[in-house]
Each structure stands twice: as structure tokens, then as C-alpha cells.
Design an enzyme around this catalytic site. Structure first.
Site, PDB file in Angstrom:
ATOM      1  N   CYS A 239      -4.247  10.128   2.292  1.00  0.00           N
ATOM      2  CA  CYS A 239      -3.477   8.983   1.779  1.00  0.00           C
ATOM      3  C   CYS A 239      -2.173   9.479   1.158  1.00  0.00           C
ATOM      4  O   CYS A 239      -1.109   9.348   1.719  1.00  0.00           O
ATOM      5  CB  CYS A 239      -4.280   8.234   0.717  1.00  0.00           C
ATOM      6  SG  CYS A 239      -5.863   7.678   1.276  1.00  0.00           S
TER       7      CYS A 239
ATOM      8  N   LYS B 263       0.844  -1.209   0.000  1.00  0.00           N
ATOM      9  CA  LYS B 263       0.000   0.000   0.000  1.00  0.00           C
ATOM     10  C   LYS B 263       0.871   1.248   0.000  1.00  0.00           C
ATOM     11  O   LYS B 263       0.604   2.228  -0.708  1.00  0.00           O
ATOM     12  CB  LYS B 263      -0.920  -0.004   1.221  1.00  0.00           C
ATOM     13  CG  LYS B 263      -1.790   1.232   1.352  1.00  0.00           C
ATOM     14  CD  LYS B 263      -2.790   1.350   0.222  1.00  0.00           C
ATOM     15  CE  LYS B 263      -3.573   2.633   0.352  1.00  0.00           C
ATOM     16  NZ  LYS B 263      -4.419   2.711   1.545  1.00  0.00           N
TER      17      LYS B 263
HETATM   18  N1  SAJ Z   1      -3.737  14.858  -7.426  1.00  0.00           N
HETATM   19  C1  SAJ Z   1      -2.968  15.621  -8.300  1.00  0.00           C
HETATM   20  N2  SAJ Z   1      -2.640  15.099  -9.509  1.00  0.00           N
HETATM   21  C2  SAJ Z   1      -3.037  13.839  -9.883  1.00  0.00           C
HETATM   22  C3  SAJ Z   1      -3.813  13.074  -8.980  1.00  0.00           C
HETATM   23  C4  SAJ Z   1      -4.159  13.610  -7.758  1.00  0.00           C
HETATM   24  O1  SAJ Z   1      -2.598  16.752  -7.990  1.00  0.00           O
HETATM   25  O2  SAJ Z   1      -2.722  13.421 -11.003  1.00  0.00           O
HETATM   26  C5  SAJ Z   1      -4.060  15.403  -6.106  1.00  0.00           C
HETATM   27  C6  SAJ Z   1      -5.552  15.500  -5.857  1.00  0.00           C
HETATM   28  O3  SAJ Z   1      -6.036  16.758  -6.268  1.00  0.00           O
HETATM   29  C7  SAJ Z   1      -5.640  15.348  -4.345  1.00  0.00           C
HETATM   30  C8  SAJ Z   1      -4.477  14.428  -4.023  1.00  0.00           C
HETATM   31  O4  SAJ Z   1      -3.578  14.500  -5.136  1.00  0.00           O
HETATM   32  O5  SAJ Z   1      -5.444  16.586  -3.690  1.00  0.00           O
HETATM   33  C9  SAJ Z   1      -4.886  12.985  -3.784  1.00  0.00           C
HETATM   34  O6  SAJ Z   1      -5.710  12.637  -4.854  1.00  0.00           O
HETATM   35  P1  SAJ Z   1      -6.104  11.093  -5.130  1.00  0.00           P
HETATM   36  O7  SAJ Z   1      -6.876  11.058  -6.410  1.00  0.00           O
HETATM   37  O8  SAJ Z   1      -4.924  10.250  -4.996  1.00  0.00           O
HETATM   38  O9  SAJ Z   1      -7.172  10.808  -4.006  1.00  0.00           O
HETATM   39  P2  SAJ Z   1      -7.066  10.051  -2.632  1.00  0.00           P
HETATM   40  O10 SAJ Z   1      -6.205  10.771  -1.671  1.00  0.00           O
HETATM   41  O11 SAJ Z   1      -8.474   9.791  -2.247  1.00  0.00           O
HETATM   42  O12 SAJ Z   1      -6.310   8.709  -3.006  1.00  0.00           O
HETATM   43  C10 SAJ Z   1      -7.021   7.527  -3.112  1.00  0.00           C
HETATM   44  C11 SAJ Z   1      -6.026   6.510  -2.668  1.00  0.00           C
HETATM   45  N3  SAJ Z   1      -6.719   5.308  -2.397  1.00  0.00           N
HETATM   46  C12 SAJ Z   1      -6.303   4.586  -1.339  1.00  0.00           C
HETATM   47  O13 SAJ Z   1      -5.385   4.931  -0.612  1.00  0.00           O
HETATM   48  C13 SAJ Z   1      -7.023   3.332  -1.107  1.00  0.00           C
HETATM   49  C14 SAJ Z   1      -4.972   6.247  -3.723  1.00  0.00           C
HETATM   50  O14 SAJ Z   1      -4.279   5.023  -3.416  1.00  0.00           O
HETATM   51  C15 SAJ Z   1      -5.568   6.082  -5.078  1.00  0.00           C
HETATM   52  O15 SAJ Z   1      -4.518   5.955  -6.027  1.00  0.00           O
HETATM   53  C16 SAJ Z   1      -6.377   7.314  -5.402  1.00  0.00           C
HETATM   54  O16 SAJ Z   1      -7.457   7.371  -4.446  1.00  0.00           O
HETATM   55  C17 SAJ Z   1      -6.941   7.239  -6.801  1.00  0.00           C
HETATM   56  O17 SAJ Z   1      -6.296   6.594  -7.646  1.00  0.00           O
HETATM   57  O18 SAJ Z   1      -7.958   7.903  -7.038  1.00  0.00           O
END
Ligand code: SAJ
Length: 426
Positions: A264, A209
Site C-alpha cells: 500500500c 484512498k
Molecule cells: N512504517 C514506518 N513508520 C510508521 C508507520 C509505518 O516506517 O510510522 C512502515 C512499516 O514498517 C511498513 C510500512 O511503513 O513497512 C507500511 O506500514 P503500515 O502500517 O502503513 O501498513 P500497511 O502497508 O499494511 O498499511 C495499511 C494501509 N491500509 C490500507 O491501505 C487499507 C494504510 O492505509 C493504513 O494507514 C495502515 O495499514 C495503518 O494505518 O496501519
């Protein structure tokens, strides 16, 4: 599950509650829920789905869940699934306190043959170095001989319409192989649409993870650094990444923005950095990635300041609107949100900043009032409401500058309105 008659889920948040409902739906055993937050317990008893999760709402419409903030609900349980947060402190130090108190709370109810499963994201070594000693110190049991400790990292993705607790593959590791087979079969009984992969030991399960989430953090840092470089060179990073994405293999796009929030991606790398340091390894690359991502809120605010100065707009007097406070689109969570950091920065700069977010209480009750009350906008989150309604309102507004912190607005359309548009790398 011949010897698993009752399970308890400890921690009924966005991971624990869907897990409890999945177990209840499967009828693989009796399942109860424990949370120390009495409001959560009351909401669940009143069948209120505070997570806005369709599956939970559906289940609660026709069924009730046995939940309590009284630990005795854990009596006679065979499986204890711990789903509590693993945050970091302000100075980015991992905070294991919620996990440790959760394990302590189950100890009085442990019986020979029980399984303690940690789903919270932790660094490799946490189960053996923190959970096992707590159990062996507070019970007469020996982990491995009498009790199993397992780690099955959660992979819930808040707001994801496609992937959910039933169809996301899972990895699971235990203190020994035999126990892992039993607990893996238990998971297979309620996670029916995905693979439950048994890994050789706890550290590998913990490492998977952390690897998944640090992978995402460094990739976001990579495109954030590219965006800053392309800003200097006048290259549109968004179009570049979209074009690079049509390569049918070995390119996985990530997108630059005003920063990385959430509990996360913005947090997990610190767990690995801290634990590896104890073993004498310095994760320089992970630290640099964290530094780049943590610098994006200031980078974004500075774009606004730069444009306001060019337009001779007073920083203190010009009314500025911060659009969006949550850490990602269309959910209500503000944990580690870059928008909250930008808000603090603008307040520290003495700027006259108002906020609007449809999911969080702010200075306005609707988008139109928010936009019409301000001369400059800095967007921190790409909520669907903004994508649908902003352009129409902008046309008749007094807005002079828009900083698009998520590169999610239509640059050309906005420029045609005579509004100065700056994105992150575009
Ligand atoms: N973000 C960026 N650029 C990207 C992707 C995300 O700036 O290309 C930012 C988002 O705006 C946010 C942060 O990063 O502020 C996190 O975004 P996220 O899409 O990763 O969302 P989370 O934090 O909900 O991450 C979850 C995580 N899931 C788990 O831990 C089980 C992560 O492992 C997943 O990869 C992610 O969702 C996902 O893929 O959507």
C-alpha cells in the site's frame, strides 16, 4: 436489495475473502468467490483460513463458501466486486494488468443493471479511463446507461486487531448518482458497523484512498529525515516524538525505521505521481518522500558497517544476523519489505549474513539459535517474539553490535549488557 440477488467477489486475498465472508454473513444476497489461484480455492473449500483471520476461521468452521477458479461461477451475478492487487514494476511503474484482466473476465457475465465495483487502490481516473473502455469494448452495454462502474477503495489493515471489514468507514463513488445510491445501500447491508459515504464521482472515490496512503508515506519520510538529522546531533528521535505526541491536538506521530514496505504505502504514491504527470503536474514532494523512504535500508546497513569497522570486525567474515524479513510486525507478508532490501545490500557487500523470521523460512528455526550463531544483529521488523525474547538470549550471547531498524528494543538494557546499540535516530 430488491434487484441484487447474487454477487461475486473477484480476488480472494486479504481484501476479497473478508469481504466475501461479510456478504455471506449478512445474507443480503447469494455470494460466490472467484480466484484464478487454484491453491487458494482448494484451501477455502477445505475451510483453511490462509489469512489467519479469526472472523474467517470462525465462519469457515460452521459454513462453506461457494468459490471456484472457473469463471462460470459468475453466471447470473448482479454485483461484481474486484479485489485484486495493484502493484508497481521494479522501476516503480503502476501495473494495472491484474485489474484490467479481472474486468475483462467479468465482461461475458455482465447483464443490464449490473454493478462492477473496484476495491483495489488505483489513481484518480483509472475507472473511467481503463475499466469503462474495457466493458464497452467487450459487451454491448453502455456504462452509465446499462452498467454501473463504482469504486469503493478497500481499507483493510492486515494484522489489525481493532479495525476490520465490518467497522471501517468506506467511501463509494459511481458513474452516476442513482447507481451510487443502489450500490451504497448494498454495502450498508453487509458493513453494518461503519459509515458508507457516497461521494460525487469516481475520481473522488479513487483520490481518497491515494490521499490516505500518500499522507502516510510523506509523514514517515518526514520522521525518517528527522532521524538522520538527529543522528548527527545526538538527539533521541523516539523520545522526542513520544514527547511531541502528548500535544492533545494537531500532532499525529509517525515512526522512523529501516524503510517503508508493503503493497500500500510503498506503492500507492507512484500511482498518483504517474497519473498526475500525464496531466502535466509534477509531484516533487511525493517523489522526495519516496526517495527518503527508499534510502532507509541502505542508511540502516551503513550504520552496521560503520560500527563493524570501528570494532575492526571483518565485513566478509563476521557472522551477521538479519532479524525479520516481513514488511511489518507479526504478519507473514514480505512484499516491498525493507528487510529484503537490506538483505540484498548486505549480500552485495559480500557480508556473511544469515536471516531469521518466525513467519518466513530462513537460516534458523528459533530465535536463540539465530542470536547465538552471530556476532552482530540488524533488526528489520519488530515481531512480538523478538520484543519478548531477545534480551534474555542476548545476555548470554557473543553479540557485539545491534542495529535496531525499528527503534523497538530497549536501548539502555542492551547497552548495559556491553553491546553497542544503534537505532534510527537514537
Ligand atoms: N512504517 C514506518 N513508520 C510508521 C508507520 C509505518 O516506517 O510510522 C512502515 C512499516 O514498517 C511498513 C510500512 O511503513 O513497512 C507500511 O506500514 P503500515 O502500517 O502503513 O501498513 P500497511 O502497508 O499494511 O498499511 C495499511 C494501509 N491500509 C490500507 O491501505 C487499507 C494504510 O492505509 C493504513 O494507514 C495502515 O495499514 C495503518 O494505518 O496501519
Amino acid at each position: 436489495m430488491k434487484n441484487i440477488k447474487k454477487a461475486v467477489v473477484v480476488g480472494l486475498g486479504y481484501v476479497g475473502l473478508p469481504t466475501m465472508v461479510a456478504i455471506a454473513r449478512s445474507r443480503v444476497c447469494e455470494v460466490v468467490g472467484y480466484d484464478l489461484d487454484k491453491k487458494k480455492i482448494k484451501d477455502i473449500k477445505n475451510r483453511i483460513d490462509f489469512l489467519n483471520d479469526k472472523d474467517i476461521s470462525l465462519y469457515l468452521r460452521d459454513n462453506s463458501l461457494l468459490v471456484s477458479s472457473n469463471k462460470d461461477i459468475m453466471e447470473a451475478c448482479d454485483v461484481f466486486i474486484i479485489c485484486v492487487p495493484t502493484p508497481v514494476s521494479n522501476d516503480h511503474q503502476p501495473d494495472y494488468s491484474l485489474v484490467e484482466s479481472a474486468v475483462l473476465s467479468v465482461c461475458p457475465y455482465l447483464r443490464k443493471g449490473a454493478h462492477v465495483v473496484l476495491e483495489s487502490t488505483v489513481n484518480p481516473g483509472t475507472c473511467e479511463e481503463r475499466l469503462v473502455p474495457i466493458i464497452e469494448k467487450n459487451t454491448r452495454y453502455k456504462v452509465g446507461r446499462d452498467i454501473n462502474v463504482a469504486h469503493c477503495p478497500e481499507r483493510i489493515n492486515p494484522g489489525d486487531k481493532r479495525f476490520n471489514v465490518y467497522n471501517i468507514n468506506r467511501n463509494i463513488g459511481s458513474i452516476n448518482k442513482k447507481s451510487n445510491e443502489i450500490i451504497a445501500d448494498f454495502y450498508r447491508a453487509f458493513i453494518t458497523g461503519a459509515k458508507i459515504n457516497e461521494v460525487s464521482n469516481l475520481k473522488i472515490a479513487e483520490a481518497t484512498k491515494i490521499v490516505e496512503n500518500t499522507f502516510r508515506d510523506i509523514n514517515i519520510a518526514y520522521v525518517n529525515e528527522l532521524a538522520m538529522s538527529f543522528d548527527k546531533m545526538g538527539i533521541d528521535i523516539k523520545e522526542t516524538l513520544e514527547a511531541a505526541s502528548n500535544k492533545p491536538f494537531s500532532f499525529l506521530p509517525h515512526w522512523p525505521g529501516c524503510g517503508v514496505g508493503g503493497h500500500c504505502i510503498a506503492v500507492d504514491p507512484y500511482y498518483l505521481i504517474e497519473r498526475a504527470a500525464l496531466s502535466g503536474f509534477d509531484h516533487k514532494f511525493l517523489k522526495i518522500a519516496r526517495e527518503i523512504n527508499n534510502g532507509m535500508p541502505l542508511y540502516t546497513v551503513n550504520k552496521l558497517v560503520e560500527e563493524m569497522k570501528k570494532q575492526k570486525m571483518s565485513l566478509a567474515k563476521t557472522s551477521v544476523l538479519l532479524l525479520g524479513l516481513t514488511y511489518k510486525a507479526n504478519i507473514a507478508d514480505t512484499r516491498e519489505s525493507p528487510s529484503m532490501v537490506m538483505w540484498d545490500i548486505m549480500k552485495d557487500m559480500g557480508m556473511n549474513c544469515k536471516v531469521y523470521d518466525p513467519f518466513v523460512k530462513g537460516d534458523y528455526s528459533n530465535l536463540a539459535d539465530a542470536v547465538n550463531g552471530n556476532k552482530a544483529i540488524i533488526l528489520g521488523v519488530g515481531h512480538q517474539e523478538f520484543l519478548n525474547g531477545l534480551n534474555l538470549i542476548l545476555k548470554k550471547s557473543k553479540v557485539k553490535i545491534i542495529i535496531d531498524g525499528k527503534n523497538c528494543l530497549d536501548k539502555e538494557k542492551i547497552k548495559k549488557m556491553g553491546i553497542i546499540y544503534r537505532g534510527i535516530g537514537r
